[in-house]
Design an enzyme around this catalytic site. Structure first.
Site, PDB file in Angstrom:
ATOM      1  N   VAL A  73      50.956  27.217 -23.318  1.00  0.00           N
ATOM      2  CA  VAL A  73      50.657  26.183 -22.335  1.00  0.00           C
ATOM      3  C   VAL A  73      51.865  26.046 -21.426  1.00  0.00           C
ATOM      4  CG1 VAL A  73      49.020  24.895 -23.760  1.00  0.00           C
ATOM      5  CG2 VAL A  73      51.468  24.346 -23.880  1.00  0.00           C
ATOM      6  N   SER A  74      51.668  25.380 -20.282  1.00  0.00           N
ATOM      7  CA  SER A  74      52.720  25.319 -19.275  1.00  0.00           C
ATOM      8  C   SER A  74      53.714  24.179 -19.486  1.00  0.00           C
ATOM      9  CB  SER A  74      52.099  25.190 -17.877  1.00  0.00           C
ATOM     10  OG  SER A  74      51.281  26.300 -17.597  1.00  0.00           O
ATOM     11  N   SER A  75      53.266  23.081 -20.103  1.00  0.00           N
ATOM     12  CA  SER A  75      54.136  21.911 -20.199  1.00  0.00           C
ATOM     13  C   SER A  75      53.919  21.163 -21.503  1.00  0.00           C
ATOM     14  CB  SER A  75      53.864  20.972 -19.023  1.00  0.00           C
ATOM     15  OG  SER A  75      52.547  20.438 -19.113  1.00  0.00           O
TER      16      SER A  75
END
Length: 213
Positions: A73-75
């Site tokens: 995931v990105s964050s």
């Protein structure tokens, strides 16, 4: 010494007979899983009678290379999605009877230097990974995943994408996602990932994007 009368075929013909790549036949031969003899010119010749009896899946079962599930995931705000990805991947691998490990990553799909991705690539290059499993193509990289797939093909690592049908984004949608990810990265560095200013900026950008759609 009596000369063998068994019919033999070339490595290319053996690969065609088994329905696998030449590299796979060579790897199985090197591991002692396939009998062969050398022709006067030094090329491998495989016994057709052996090939007729062999079920490729049986040889694959003897292949002790590991399956790696890769989730990203990105964050930090997307941690629940990371948990869901891991659950889907591990359930899928377990259902197929694969021996697996799971690598989790946190970072933008535009970042090639994520720790998990670097670990995955090193494992592939070492030749110990038989299969990688991901939920969507862009979990590896937003752009450049084809390079990873080419590397997998070279090292005979199968790529399994669990959710193929739901990964099709338009070029414009991918650009929007990339833009938001970049802004998230730079905003977090400028204000701090959990700061009010950072959240306000990201919310404002997301709202503007929704209004343009």
């Amino acid at each position: 010494m009596e000369e063998s009368t068994e019919l033999t075929v070339s490595i290319g013909e053996a690969a065609k007979e088994l329905g696998v790549s030449v590299k796979t036949v060579r790897r199985w031969a090197d591991a002692g899983k396939l009998r062969f003899e050398r022709s006067p010119s030094g090329h491998r010749r495989f016994y057709l009678s052996d090939l007729k009896r062999i079920v490729p899946r049986d040889l694959e079962a003897l292949d002790d290379r590991i399956t790696i599930n890769y989730a990203r995931v990105s964050s930090h705000d997307q941690k629940p999605d990371l948990v869901r990805q891991v659950q889907v991947l591990e359930s899928y691998s377990s259902a197929n009877g694969w021996q697996f490990e799971t690598i989790q990553d946190l970072g933008s799909g535009l970042n090639y230097n994520k720790k998990g991705l670097q670990k995955l690539l090193k494992r592939i290059l070492s030749g110990e990974v038989g299969r990688i499993v991901i939920t969507h193509k862009d979990r590896l990289l937003r752009f450049g995943s084809e390079l990873v797939f080419a590397m997998c093909e070279e090292f005979e690592t199968e790529v399994v994408i669990v959710n193929k049908s739901s990964e099709a984004l338009s070029f414009e949608q991918e650009l929007v996602q990339d833009m938001i990810e970049l802004i998230q990265v730079f905003s977090a560095r400028l204000y701090g990932a959990r700061s009010h200013k950072n959240k306000k900026l990201i919310d404002g950008i997301s709202k503007a994007v929704d209004e343009v759609k």
